[in-house]
Motif scaffolding. Structure first.
Motif, PDB file in Angstrom:
ATOM      1  N   ASN A 127       0.804  -1.221   0.000  1.00 53.50           N
ATOM      2  CA  ASN A 127       0.000   0.000   0.000  1.00 53.50           C
ATOM      3  C   ASN A 127       0.842   1.277   0.000  1.00 53.50           C
ATOM      4  N   LYS A 143      -6.662   0.010  -4.668  1.00 51.46           N
ATOM      5  CA  LYS A 143      -6.304   0.120  -3.250  1.00 51.46           C
ATOM      6  C   LYS A 143      -7.090   1.228  -2.542  1.00 51.46           C
ATOM      7  N   LEU A 236      -2.892   4.178   3.137  1.00 51.39           N
ATOM      8  CA  LEU A 236      -2.444   4.190   1.742  1.00 51.39           C
ATOM      9  C   LEU A 236      -1.514   5.367   1.539  1.00 51.39           C
TER      10      LEU A 236
END
Length: 443
Positions: A127, A143, A236
């Motif tokens: 990520n 993601k 993220l």
């Protein structure tokens, strides 16, 4: 004649498309490590945000289209070595693993650039993503669906565009940059202050003048970013800290800048007469200083690729250079710049004077009339225009294209005051704001 082209992004696609027309008898072979060509990475944030519904619109060509021109497309082939003495290329087919050896009479390097990945502890955690090509864009979209807090590292064009995209999709967003303000390469402080205020008013967390020390997380992925001033919990991370030229194949074989950008002459030829280069892999003449500079823009790339094709058999059309002209739309603000600003001039050791004006874009008797902030920088002795910046809620960014031409042609700021521009109340004022900047500078 055998022409080998390594890489097929903006510059490579422009080069081979033109070469196929100019040299129909030539044997043109393209080596590309990806499974696609010509992805417009400047549209990446629009794709992530969902403004672009069909991602195929971000490709302005395809392997099939180029093959129809008679070009041999060796997709998913990674060039491992170039023997410039014997004019040989060694590549590996990434699908089969087979090695390929080919020869060339002329070699065109359009290998583009790659995102900088600093050696930060934990950077290989899941990520933590890069933002450059089509596959990376798809990974970001995938993601981001399950992410609540997105952290963008790097406040250049792509970074701030992604911040806008994530904020509009309802994410909590943090933006980290080691400089003390965003977009510092393109705009001076009085412009970037307005963009930063807009970001903060929208709840975006700006962590400026901070550098990333490490990433923390588990096997499941990143959980926090630790900076010089604190810790940001996130799920993220998008790295947008800049680009480096992809030129390792020619290191020590042709002249380069310190960062690895290939030096070319005004006909796009390297120090090796059989090798030409274009796009993000090479440096270009920067007109405000007259020196080579690394300016990875799609506009520069397609021009340079086209020039490679024109000049491959001999010097036909020279490159007039670039001003590094670019534009950006963020939320309600339209901004653009060309040439030197006060920040970049100081870094390059160039002394400039500047004039800043704030004008309504059209007469105030019209139903609406928005403010335009324009800054023009010029040489204090010659008075030649060296750079300009504009910001407004109304789209007047084409004025920067005009000022780019002014820089390229060597116009003085005093002459700008009396350039012939049309007047029509729907669009502007009797004295165009460009004229007013020139008049103000002459006082």
């Amino acid at each position: 004649m055998k022409i080998a082209v390594i890489g097929s992004t903006h510059a490579g696609t422009a080069a081979v498309s033109n070469m196929a027309t100019l040299y129909p008898e030539a044997q043109i072979t393209v080596y590309e490590r990806n499974d696609n060509v010509s992805f417009l990475s400047c549209g990446l944030a629009l794709y992530v945000r969902g403004v672009v519904d069909d991602p195929q619109g971000l490709f302005y060509s395809s392997p099939e289209q180029l093959q129809q021109l008679g070009i041999t497309m060796k997709m998913q082939h990674d060039v491992r070595n170039i023997d410039t003495t014997n004019h040989l290329i060694k590549a590996t087919n990434l699908v089969t693993g087979d090695d390929v050896v080919d020869s060339y009479d002329k070699l065109v390097m359009t290998t583009g650039s790659w995102p900088v990945t600093p050696p930060i502890e934990g950077i290989h955690l899941d990520n933590i993503l890069l933002a450059k090509n089509y596959n990376q864009a798809n990974t970001i979209i995938e993601k981001a669906q399950n992410a609540e807090h997105v952290t963008v590292v790097g406040a250049g064009y792509i970074g701030v565009e992604l911040v806008e995209a994530f904020e509009k999709s309802g994410k909590k967003v943090s933006l980290i940059d080691g400089a003390d303000r965003i977009l510092n390469k393109y705009l001076d402080k009085e412009f970037t202050d307005q963009v930063e205020d807009d970001f903060r008013n929208r709840g975006i967390d700006l962590l400026l003048n901070e550098t990333v020390q490490r990433f923390e997380g588990t096997k499941k992925g990143v959980e926090a970013v630790v900076t010089t001033h604190g810790r940001v919990e996130t799920d993220l991370v998008i790295m947008c800290v800049g680009f480096r030229p992809n030129t390792e194949l020619l290191k020590g074989k042709v002249d380069m800048l310190e960062n690895g950008a290939i030096k070319v002459n005004e006909y796009m030829q390297t120090s090796d007469p059989a090798i030409f280069a274009a796009g993000d892999s090479c440096a270009v003449k920067y007109n405000p200083t007259g020196e080579h500079a690394y300016i990875p823009l799609a506009t520069n790339a397609v021009r340079m690729g086209t020039l490679v094709a024109r000049n491959l058999m001999g010097p036909i059309m020279r490159n007039v250079g670039t001003q590094g002209t670019s534009g950006l739309h963020i939320y309600d603000l339209n901004m653009a710049s060309t040439g030197l600003n006060e920040t970049s001039a100081q870094l390059l050791g160039v002394h400039v004077k500047s004039i800043t004006i704030n004008e309504k874009h059209r007469p105030e008797f019209m139903p609406t009339s928005e403010n335009v902030q324009l800054k023009v920088s010029f040489h204090p002795d010659t008075r030649k225009i060296l750079g300009a910046q504009v910001l407004s809620k109304v789209d007047v960014t084409q004025s920067i294209n005009t000022l780019s031409v002014c820089i390229q042609s060597g116009m003085t700021v005093d002459e700008l005051g009396f350039v012939d521009f049309f007047f029509q109340p729907h669009f502007n004022q009797p004295w165009n704001f460009l004229n007013k900047a020139g008049l103000a500078a002459a006082q």
